[in-house]
Write a protein that holds these residues in place. Sequence first.
Motif, mmCIF file in Angstrom:
data_model
loop_
_atom_site.group_PDB
_atom_site.id
_atom_site.type_symbol
_atom_site.label_atom_id
_atom_site.label_comp_id
_atom_site.label_asym_id
_atom_site.label_seq_id
_atom_site.Cartn_x
_atom_site.Cartn_y
_atom_site.Cartn_z
ATOM 1 N N VAL A 41 50.648 37.748 57.120
ATOM 2 C CA VAL A 41 49.669 37.418 56.082
ATOM 3 C C VAL A 41 50.279 36.466 55.067
ATOM 4 O O VAL A 41 51.499 36.284 55.004
ATOM 5 N N VAL A 42 49.406 35.874 54.289
ATOM 6 C CA VAL A 42 49.790 35.065 53.129
ATOM 7 C C VAL A 42 49.130 35.680 51.908
ATOM 8 O O VAL A 42 47.936 35.995 51.938
ATOM 9 N N VAL A 43 49.891 35.875 50.845
ATOM 10 C CA VAL A 43 49.356 36.409 49.593
ATOM 11 C C VAL A 43 49.246 35.264 48.588
ATOM 12 O O VAL A 43 50.245 34.610 48.277
ATOM 13 N N ALA A 44 48.044 35.017 48.115
ATOM 14 C CA ALA A 44 47.815 33.933 47.163
ATOM 15 C C ALA A 44 48.102 34.408 45.738
ATOM 16 O O ALA A 44 48.191 35.609 45.468
ATOM 17 N N GLU A 45 48.248 33.456 44.826
ATOM 18 C CA GLU A 45 48.423 33.798 43.423
ATOM 19 C C GLU A 45 47.135 34.409 42.865
ATOM 20 O O GLU A 45 46.030 34.039 43.278
ATOM 21 N N GLN A 113 50.451 30.743 61.604
ATOM 22 C CA GLN A 113 50.609 32.047 62.236
ATOM 23 C C GLN A 113 49.919 33.151 61.432
ATOM 24 O O GLN A 113 49.681 34.239 61.954
ATOM 25 N N ALA A 114 49.650 32.900 60.164
ATOM 26 C CA ALA A 114 49.066 33.940 59.314
ATOM 27 C C ALA A 114 47.688 34.348 59.830
ATOM 28 O O ALA A 114 46.826 33.508 60.067
ATOM 29 N N LYS A 115 47.500 35.636 59.977
ATOM 30 C CA LYS A 115 46.219 36.145 60.454
ATOM 31 C C LYS A 115 45.215 36.269 59.323
ATOM 32 O O LYS A 115 44.015 36.107 59.528
ATOM 33 N N TYR A 116 45.732 36.569 58.114
ATOM 34 C CA TYR A 116 44.842 36.756 56.973
ATOM 35 C C TYR A 116 45.435 36.115 55.726
ATOM 36 O O TYR A 116 46.653 35.997 55.586
ATOM 37 N N ILE A 117 44.558 35.733 54.816
ATOM 38 C CA ILE A 117 44.939 35.330 53.461
ATOM 39 C C ILE A 117 44.441 36.418 52.523
ATOM 40 O O ILE A 117 43.277 36.822 52.595
ATOM 41 N N ILE A 118 45.308 36.895 51.655
ATOM 42 C CA ILE A 118 44.941 37.956 50.713
ATOM 43 C C ILE A 118 44.880 37.360 49.311
ATOM 44 O O ILE A 118 45.849 36.764 48.838
ATOM 45 N N LYS A 119 43.741 37.520 48.666
ATOM 46 C CA LYS A 119 43.553 37.010 47.319
ATOM 47 C C LYS A 119 43.211 38.154 46.366
ATOM 48 O O LYS A 119 42.542 39.111 46.752
ATOM 49 N N GLY A 120 43.681 38.030 45.141
ATOM 50 C CA GLY A 120 43.418 39.055 44.141
ATOM 51 C C GLY A 120 42.851 38.451 42.869
ATOM 52 O O GLY A 120 43.255 37.365 42.442
ATOM 53 N N TYR A 121 41.900 39.155 42.270
ATOM 54 C CA TYR A 121 41.245 38.690 41.050
ATOM 55 C C TYR A 121 41.249 39.818 40.023
ATOM 56 O O TYR A 121 40.817 40.937 40.329
ATOM 57 N N LEU A 122 41.745 39.523 38.818
ATOM 58 C CA LEU A 122 41.604 40.464 37.712
ATOM 59 C C LEU A 122 40.211 40.260 37.144
ATOM 60 O O LEU A 122 39.929 39.256 36.488
ATOM 61 N N SER A 123 39.316 41.210 37.397
ATOM 62 C CA SER A 123 37.910 41.012 37.049
ATOM 63 C C SER A 123 37.525 41.651 35.719
ATOM 64 O O SER A 123 36.648 41.146 35.015
ATOM 65 N N GLU A 124 38.164 42.780 35.366
ATOM 66 C CA GLU A 124 37.807 43.464 34.122
ATOM 67 C C GLU A 124 39.055 44.036 33.460
ATOM 68 O O GLU A 124 40.004 44.454 34.135
ATOM 69 N N TYR A 125 39.013 44.056 32.131
ATOM 70 C CA TYR A 125 40.097 44.686 31.367
ATOM 71 C C TYR A 125 39.519 45.262 30.083
ATOM 72 O O TYR A 125 38.764 44.602 29.367
#
Length: 267
Positions: A41-45, A113-125
């Motif tokens: 996998v690849v982890v995005a910022e 080769q990466a099967k997935y890209i993983i993205k994260g979002y801070l949506s609420e605080y």
Amino acid sequence: MRKNLFHNLALTLSLASSSFLASYPTRSNAEGIMSSSPITVVVAEFINESDANWWKEKYKSSFKNMLTNALSNTGNFTILEEDEEAIDRMTKKRSLGIIPGFGGSKKEDDSLQAKYIIKGYLSEYTENEISESTQVDFGAFGGGRMKQMFGKMGMNASPGGTQKSIKEVDLTFNVVVINPRTKVRAFTRTIQGSAKEEFLSEDVDMGFVKSQKKVENKFPIKRAVMQAMEESGKYLNCVLYLQDDCIDEMDAKEAARQAGNDAMDLF
């Protein structure tokens, strides 16, 4: 001679049948409860979509590293280190059907080769603070005579007091798993983290007796983020690699989270 011919033919068919049955997957293998090799996998910022006033540019990579570590600790993922431009190139190439070994440098081919890209979002605080203070004031006793007496003794009739605060933070991340070939969201989940901490400060000045204690701490944001990243790692390990009974557990957690949010919306 004909008898030997039939015997050899029967033996050949028997061996072929045994070989076929041995190579044919059983039910447990066919379902693939657990992958035999790590998932690449690849982890995005991370991206901030909240109103968090503490957000800094460096947190994009800090949160990415936290999630990367959570995935690495499972031992079930191979994580490629790519920047945003490399991820965009990889997605475009995969969507065009380009396969590793064609049309690019080794680094670009490796990224395919990466099967997935993983993205994260801070949506609420959100942050909440409840404070309680206790002040000591002897000046009001005895019609002001206590204040005069304290003054003659060189003491402060209003020496101060203590303040107690409880600070609580809650944050919500949206974790998205993207198939870079189709650009479709394969999985998405809302992950929450929370933490709280008590703070006590004391400031007493009676003239000849002074006491000042203060604990300087930041909001427990880091603990809440780490909690959310740990839970994100568990979720991704479950749906991308284990694919077993843990899915029911994750679904139960999500149902409980949604029920809690629905209850809060009533007020």
